[in-house]
Design a protein around this motif. Structure first.
Motif, short mmCIF file in Angstrom:
data_model
loop_
_atom_site.label_atom_id
_atom_site.label_comp_id
_atom_site.label_asym_id
_atom_site.label_seq_id
_atom_site.Cartn_x
_atom_site.Cartn_y
_atom_site.Cartn_z
N PHE A 79 -7.09 -0.38 -3.68
CA PHE A 79 -5.86 0.35 -4.01
C PHE A 79 -6.12 1.61 -4.82
O PHE A 79 -5.19 2.26 -5.26
CB PHE A 79 -4.91 -0.56 -4.79
CG PHE A 79 -4.22 -1.58 -3.94
CD1 PHE A 79 -3.09 -1.25 -3.22
CD2 PHE A 79 -4.71 -2.86 -3.85
CE1 PHE A 79 -2.46 -2.19 -2.43
CE2 PHE A 79 -4.08 -3.80 -3.07
CZ PHE A 79 -2.96 -3.47 -2.36
N LEU A 123 0.83 -1.20 0.00
CA LEU A 123 0.00 0.00 0.00
C LEU A 123 0.86 1.26 0.00
O LEU A 123 0.62 2.19 -0.78
CB LEU A 123 -0.92 -0.01 1.22
CG LEU A 123 -2.08 0.97 1.17
CD1 LEU A 123 -3.04 0.58 0.07
CD2 LEU A 123 -2.80 1.00 2.50
N PRO A 174 -1.68 -3.23 -6.86
CA PRO A 174 -1.14 -1.86 -6.95
C PRO A 174 -0.38 -1.61 -8.25
O PRO A 174 -0.46 -0.50 -8.81
CB PRO A 174 -0.21 -1.76 -5.74
CG PRO A 174 0.00 -3.13 -5.25
CD PRO A 174 -1.20 -3.91 -5.65
N ILE A 175 0.32 -2.64 -8.74
CA ILE A 175 1.05 -2.47 -10.00
C ILE A 175 0.08 -2.23 -11.15
O ILE A 175 0.28 -1.33 -11.98
CB ILE A 175 1.92 -3.71 -10.27
CG1 ILE A 175 2.93 -3.89 -9.14
CG2 ILE A 175 2.62 -3.60 -11.60
CD1 ILE A 175 3.64 -5.20 -9.18
N GLY A 186 3.92 1.53 -1.04
CA GLY A 186 4.55 1.62 -2.35
C GLY A 186 3.60 2.20 -3.38
O GLY A 186 3.99 3.01 -4.22
N SER A 187 2.32 1.80 -3.28
CA SER A 187 1.36 2.30 -4.26
C SER A 187 1.03 3.77 -4.01
O SER A 187 0.80 4.53 -4.94
CB SER A 187 0.12 1.40 -4.24
OG SER A 187 -1.03 2.10 -4.01
N GLY A 219 4.34 5.68 -5.15
CA GLY A 219 4.89 5.33 -6.46
C GLY A 219 6.21 4.60 -6.40
O GLY A 219 7.00 4.65 -7.34
N MET A 237 -1.27 1.17 -11.21
CA MET A 237 -0.32 2.12 -11.76
C MET A 237 -0.28 2.04 -13.29
O MET A 237 -0.14 3.06 -13.96
CB MET A 237 1.07 1.81 -11.23
CG MET A 237 1.47 2.71 -10.10
SD MET A 237 3.01 2.12 -9.45
CE MET A 237 2.78 2.52 -7.76
#
Lengths: 333, 357
Positions: free
Chosen positions: B300, A290, B212-213, A292-293, A296, B216
């Protein structure tokens, strides 16, 4: 009489030759067998099992990964060069795509370096250490797995022995497999947090909740797997209910138990990771994902992902080892 | 698979009690009705009567409870205990009943869990309202139902965003890709031996972590959720299809060979039909996985609509009844999705032993 060849001259008679050959035939066999099993390094032999193809596949995947790194990180890299008013060659561009601090997709070696930094170079108790976060997640995974597994086993025993439980509870357990249980994780965490339960316990409650369904279902199947003949035999021995359970049912259920344990330890880890999301990035692999998200930090996300995968693979194979040991002790080959 | 197993189980249990039931059947052969001993019907009748009485009394007690919330006396709780005992005895009596009449048995098999579920709901309602449990901890079922009805519009939008857009598209793409890869892997043995162990490994990993990746890469909207669903559904489909394609018996394969059938003919006429039960198993597993993937991926980051988004924000605002309403919708959607897949399975694999009962 024809001339003897030098080889045959050492034997006096043909009979002696035959006897000697006959006596030594097993030695010769041995020799031929040995020669035929000398490792022959050839492409076909390497690719015969599954180890070779898997290695090739992994190499192909890594190559694809690097190509993806070059293509997906290029726009940002060009942008960077332009902003710096810098001339660039293709080689510099390719190099640049693999050295960004926040790449769209990090190169494998960047992830490895990050893993090395956060696993080996950091103190285990440090909040920047991946080992610390893995341990936090692992503890709630294991606690949830143990309690959930035990609960599932007890429930299965109840269902097998009490008919009304079987009829009333079992359909609900099966039906609950079809609903996305993980969706309640945030609510459980927040509600338990509101009454003062924080940290390890709420997370492991979610893991427990996810674990106990597969264990209960397979254990019900397993405890009922002895065939009627075996049950009849126990009856002719006038075995009591507990004897039938411990000497027949439990043993026949073990293969089912281990299969379900492998499934449930994997989802226990998923439960623990998801349970770490709503508390907002405190500790654990989920919070690393989380955080990291939010910021970024893609390399950090990938490193956490690798750590979670290693954890999952380790736990599943650990259960596999226990399974093999148990079955060996029970007399399996 | 589940069905065949449970069938076997019931066979095993009936065989276990074989001696007694067989004996009872023999003595009651003169009984005209269904070949059942009459006292078993008596038990069923008694159980149904008890459950009916509890239903009426419990309904009345609910009305009473909502007229005097939080101020019920000890007598009320004693009567709840009495209802509990009556329900227990009633469910036991009904569950004991076994008949050879298929439809009657099916009705009983639905009735028992239904009564059990209703009892749990009743207990939940009585305890939350009677003890005045705060709504932020555990709302009563009636609160949840009210909230569900009053915010149908929001729920419909969330459902559309998460289910129709993310889950369905991801499910179709993921299952399709898994299937096609499996066909390729079947054609080239090297690929099969290389991919299958990897697939087995990956299916044990917490794939949900890629969420999460994906957010993004593909942005906040449904595309990123669909991508997570694609990855989650791909591997079960791959593994099950490869396993299914290899489940053909040697005899059948030899027969096709002796007909001079080509690879494609063998695939289409023998191996794919044999693999269908495995395919449907994967489709059923994936229906649940897809829902989980989409909902968790929304934690997320999403636009301001979606089931996962609603759950996480309403939890933050302590609107727990709204969260429960969303969970009810998710549960209904998940069960319906699974149920439709199971119906399709029954339609397409009617020949399979697990379906013939």
């Amino acid at each position: 009489m024809p001339e003897k060849s030098p080889f045959f001259r050492q034997f006096r008679t043909a009979r002696e030759f035959v006897t000697i050959v006959h006596d030594n035939v097993h030695v010769m066999n041995q020799i031929t067998i040995n020669t035929s099993y000398t490792p022959l390094v050839s492409w076909q032999r390497l690719m015969a099992g599954s180890a070779g193809p898997v290695t090739v596949m992994v190499i192909i995947l890594i190559v694809i990964w690097y190509i993806a790194v070059i293509f997906m990180n290029t726009p940002w890299q060009i942008d960077k060069f332009k902003r710096a008013h810098q001339q660039w060659t293709t080689w510099e561009l390719v190099q640049g795509t693999m050295q960004q601090r926040r790449p769209v997709i990090p190169a494998p070696h960047q992830v490895l370096v990050e893993l090395y930094k956060t696993v080996v170079q950091k103190n285990v108790t440090s909040r920047r250490s991946l080992v610390y976060h893995s341990a936090v997640t692992l503890s709630s995974t294991l606690l949830g797995f143990l309690t959930g597994g035990l609960l599932g086993i007890f429930l299965a025993v109840g269902i097998v022995h009490v008919k009304s439980l079987d009829k009333s509870l079992m359909p609900w357990i099966i039906a609950s497999q079809t609903i996305p249980i993980l969706a309640i994780a945030p609510m459980v965490i927040v509600v338990l947090g509101a009454i003062g339960l924080k940290g390890l316990i709420p997370k492991s409650i979610i893991s427990m909740y996810l674990c106990f369904f597969p264990v209960a279902i397979s254990m019900v199947k397993g405890l009922r797997s002895p065939d009627p003949l075996q049950l009849d035999l126990m009856r002719t021995f006038s075995a009591s209910k507990s004897q039938v359970f411990f000497k027949l049912r439990w043993q026949s259920a073990l293969p089912y138990l281990f299969t379900s344990l492998k499934v449930s330890v994997a989802i226990s880890l998923v439960g623990a990771i998801v349970a770490e999301l709503p508390t907002g990035a405190q500790a654990g692999l989920g919070s690393r994902l989380l955080a990291g998200s939010y910021y970024g930090q893609t390399v950090q996300i990938w490193a956490a992902l690798v750590a979670a995968s290693v954890l999952a693979a380790g736990l599943v194979s650990l259960i596999g080892v226990v399974e093999r040991v148990v079955f060996k002790r029970m007399g399996a080959h | 698979m589940k069905k065949s197993a449970s069938k076997q189980l019931s066979l095993a249990t009936t065989a276990m009690d074989g001696a007694s039931t067989g004996f009872a059947g023999a003595t009651n052969r003169s009984a005209p009705v269904l070949g059942q001993p009459p006292r078993m019907f008596l038990g069923l009748g008694r159980g149904l009567l008890l459950l009916g009485m509890v239903l009426v009394a419990a309904g009345y007690s609910l009305v009473y409870l909502h007229q005097h919330p939080g101020a019920v006396a000890i007598g009320f709780w004693l009567s709840v205990l009495l209802f509990w005992a009556m329900t227990w005895i009633g469910i036991n009596a009904v569950a004991e009943f076994e008949t050879l009449h298929k439809n009657l048995q099916r009705l009983i098999d639905v009735l028992v869990p239904l009564c059990f579920g209703m009892w749990i709901l009743y207990l939940w309602e009585v305890i939350t309202v009677g003890f005045g449990v705060p709504k932020v901890l555990l709302p009563a079922p009636s609160d949840i139902a009210l909230r569900l009805v009053s915010s149908l519009d929001i729920l419909r939008k969330d459902f559309y965003q998460t289910f129709a857009k993310a889950v369905l598209s991801g499910y179709i793409m993921g299952c399709g890709a898994g299937f096609l890869t499996a066909i390729l892997a079947d054609r080239f043995d090297f690929l099969r031996r290389g991919l299958l162990p990897l697939g087995n490994l990956v299916s044990a990993l917490p794939i949900i972590g890629v969420a999460p990746i994906m957010v993004m890469w593909f942005g906040f909207d449904w595309q990123s959720k669909a991508a997570v669903v694609v990855i989650m559904t791909f591997f079960p489909m791959l593994i099950n299809t490869v396993t299914g394609l290899n489940a053909v018996a040697t005899m059948e394969r030899d027969l096709m060979y002796s007909y001079g059938a080509s690879y494609n003919q063998t695939l289409l006429k023998l191996r794919l039909p044999t693999a269908l039960p495995f395919l449907f198993d994967a489709l059923k597993i994936n229906s649940t996985l897809a829902m989980i993937g989409a909902i968790v991926a929304e934690f997320f980051g999403t636009p301001i609509v979606g089931m996962g988004f609603r759950i996480s924000t309403e939890v933050g605002r302590m609107n727990i009844d709204m969260v429960w309403a969303e969970i009810v919708v998710a549960a209904l959607a998940g069960s319906a999705f699974y149920g439709i897949t199971a119906l399709l399975e029954r339609y397409f694999t009617f020949w399979h032993p697990a379906q013939r009962h």
